[in-house]
Design an enzyme around this catalytic site. Sequence first.
Site, PDB file in Angstrom:
ATOM      1  N   LYS A  42       0.823  -1.214   0.000  1.00 42.65           N
ATOM      2  CA  LYS A  42       0.000   0.000   0.000  1.00 42.65           C
ATOM      3  C   LYS A  42       0.861   1.271   0.000  1.00 42.65           C
ATOM      4  O   LYS A  42       2.075   1.205   0.227  1.00 42.65           O
ATOM      5  CB  LYS A  42      -0.962  -0.049   1.184  1.00 42.65           C
ATOM      6  CG  LYS A  42      -1.962  -1.216   1.065  1.00 42.65           C
ATOM      7  CD  LYS A  42      -2.965  -1.254   2.195  1.00 42.65           C
ATOM      8  CE  LYS A  42      -3.960  -2.395   2.011  1.00 42.65           C
ATOM      9  NZ  LYS A  42      -4.973  -2.455   3.098  1.00 42.65           N
ATOM     10  N   PHE A  88     -14.465   2.224   9.040  1.00 43.28           N
ATOM     11  CA  PHE A  88     -13.153   2.617   8.520  1.00 43.28           C
ATOM     12  C   PHE A  88     -13.130   2.765   6.999  1.00 43.28           C
ATOM     13  O   PHE A  88     -12.084   3.098   6.431  1.00 43.28           O
ATOM     14  CB  PHE A  88     -12.080   1.599   8.941  1.00 43.28           C
ATOM     15  CG  PHE A  88     -12.338   0.192   8.458  1.00 43.28           C
ATOM     16  CD1 PHE A  88     -11.963  -0.209   7.190  1.00 43.28           C
ATOM     17  CD2 PHE A  88     -12.956  -0.735   9.287  1.00 43.28           C
ATOM     18  CE1 PHE A  88     -12.186  -1.503   6.734  1.00 43.28           C
ATOM     19  CE2 PHE A  88     -13.180  -2.035   8.850  1.00 43.28           C
ATOM     20  CZ  PHE A  88     -12.801  -2.416   7.565  1.00 43.28           C
ATOM     21  N   ARG A 136       2.622  -6.678   8.938  1.00 40.06           N
ATOM     22  CA  ARG A 136       1.705  -5.682   9.505  1.00 40.06           C
ATOM     23  C   ARG A 136       2.084  -5.321  10.935  1.00 40.06           C
ATOM     24  O   ARG A 136       1.862  -4.194  11.377  1.00 40.06           O
ATOM     25  CB  ARG A 136       0.271  -6.201   9.437  1.00 40.06           C
ATOM     26  CG  ARG A 136      -0.358  -6.072   8.044  1.00 40.06           C
ATOM     27  CD  ARG A 136      -1.747  -6.641   8.015  1.00 40.06           C
ATOM     28  NE  ARG A 136      -2.417  -6.425   6.738  1.00 40.06           N
ATOM     29  CZ  ARG A 136      -3.295  -7.254   6.203  1.00 40.06           C
ATOM     30  NH1 ARG A 136      -3.597  -8.385   6.842  1.00 40.06           N
ATOM     31  NH2 ARG A 136      -3.870  -6.979   5.052  1.00 40.06           N
ATOM     32  N   ASN A 146      -3.128  -0.499   7.114  1.00 41.36           N
ATOM     33  CA  ASN A 146      -2.447  -1.709   7.606  1.00 41.36           C
ATOM     34  C   ASN A 146      -1.363  -2.217   6.657  1.00 41.36           C
ATOM     35  O   ASN A 146      -0.931  -3.353   6.752  1.00 41.36           O
ATOM     36  CB  ASN A 146      -3.455  -2.807   7.908  1.00 41.36           C
ATOM     37  CG  ASN A 146      -4.264  -3.220   6.685  1.00 41.36           C
ATOM     38  OD1 ASN A 146      -3.998  -2.772   5.572  1.00 41.36           O
ATOM     39  ND2 ASN A 146      -5.248  -4.078   6.890  1.00 41.36           N
ATOM     40  N   HIS A 149      -2.112  -5.846   1.470  1.00 43.66           N
ATOM     41  CA  HIS A 149      -3.337  -6.552   1.106  1.00 43.66           C
ATOM     42  C   HIS A 149      -2.963  -7.948   0.625  1.00 43.66           C
ATOM     43  O   HIS A 149      -1.913  -8.143   0.004  1.00 43.66           O
ATOM     44  CB  HIS A 149      -4.089  -5.825  -0.013  1.00 43.66           C
ATOM     45  CG  HIS A 149      -5.212  -6.620  -0.612  1.00 43.66           C
ATOM     46  ND1 HIS A 149      -6.481  -6.647  -0.090  1.00 43.66           N
ATOM     47  CD2 HIS A 149      -5.240  -7.458  -1.700  1.00 43.66           C
ATOM     48  CE1 HIS A 149      -7.251  -7.442  -0.817  1.00 43.66           C
ATOM     49  NE2 HIS A 149      -6.519  -7.948  -1.792  1.00 43.66           N
TER      50      HIS A 149
END
Length: 268
Positions: A42, A88, A136, A146, A149
């Site tokens: 990410k 979220f 993570r 986090n 993915h």
Amino acid sequence: MSTPEKDEAYDPTAPVERRDCTDEYLENMEVLEVERTVAIVKPDMMVHLEQVKERLIEEGFHVVQSRSVHLSSEQAADFYQEDNGKSFFPSLVSYMSTGPCHVFVLAKENCIAEWNQVIGPKDPAKARKDAPESLRAKYGKDKSCNAFHGSESQISFERDLHFFFPTCPLDPLPLDDAKEYLAKFINPILRKGLIEVMRAKPRDPITFLADYLDMNNPAVACPDYLVGKSGNVATDRAILAQYGYLLDAKGEKATVAPRSSSESTSDA
């Protein structure tokens, strides 16, 4: 779910990095049930992309394809539509569209479960408690930020693959077909390229070989590929000469140009 069409930041038809399987890996496919998954690094993790790649190798994953993409807010919301309505979700969409991310198609035995074990639980706080060695646990901030993915199942993998790699087939090339393709198209041109490197002894053998393979790509028709670069044979000839290549008098065929002694790395 609609796969995004052409976008300024994300074009699903853009070229992607590909890794060719080695003969050893193809042989292993006969005895292992090789599975694939989609993994995403990410936006806030892009500064650590090289460390992530090293971890992939350490964990025994094979990179089948990869690409960097910058999702729009709409595309991020589309990708995470199953989380729509959760508290979220807005921050997740905002987070995923803040900058580029890197998407991998990984292959390994039991790949989906293995990758999710490497990255750890979705909640970084839980990851730090239950899986302190996970990615993570090390890099994640909270549920919406986090860091990684991973496809959760075969069904979600197929969805993820279609979203980011719409032209990638779900079923890999059968082993016998892959071996036949390598033997018929890849091995001969690679052998010829290595022979040309030995004959020409260029200063930069890696670039020389890369250029040779590019010019003699079995998936690209000649001479259209060669002559079509500028639309003018004389111009094409001048451009190609810079890379050590020549066109014949009619511009119909490319050959490797002989290197002068001053360009050779030979000690002779």
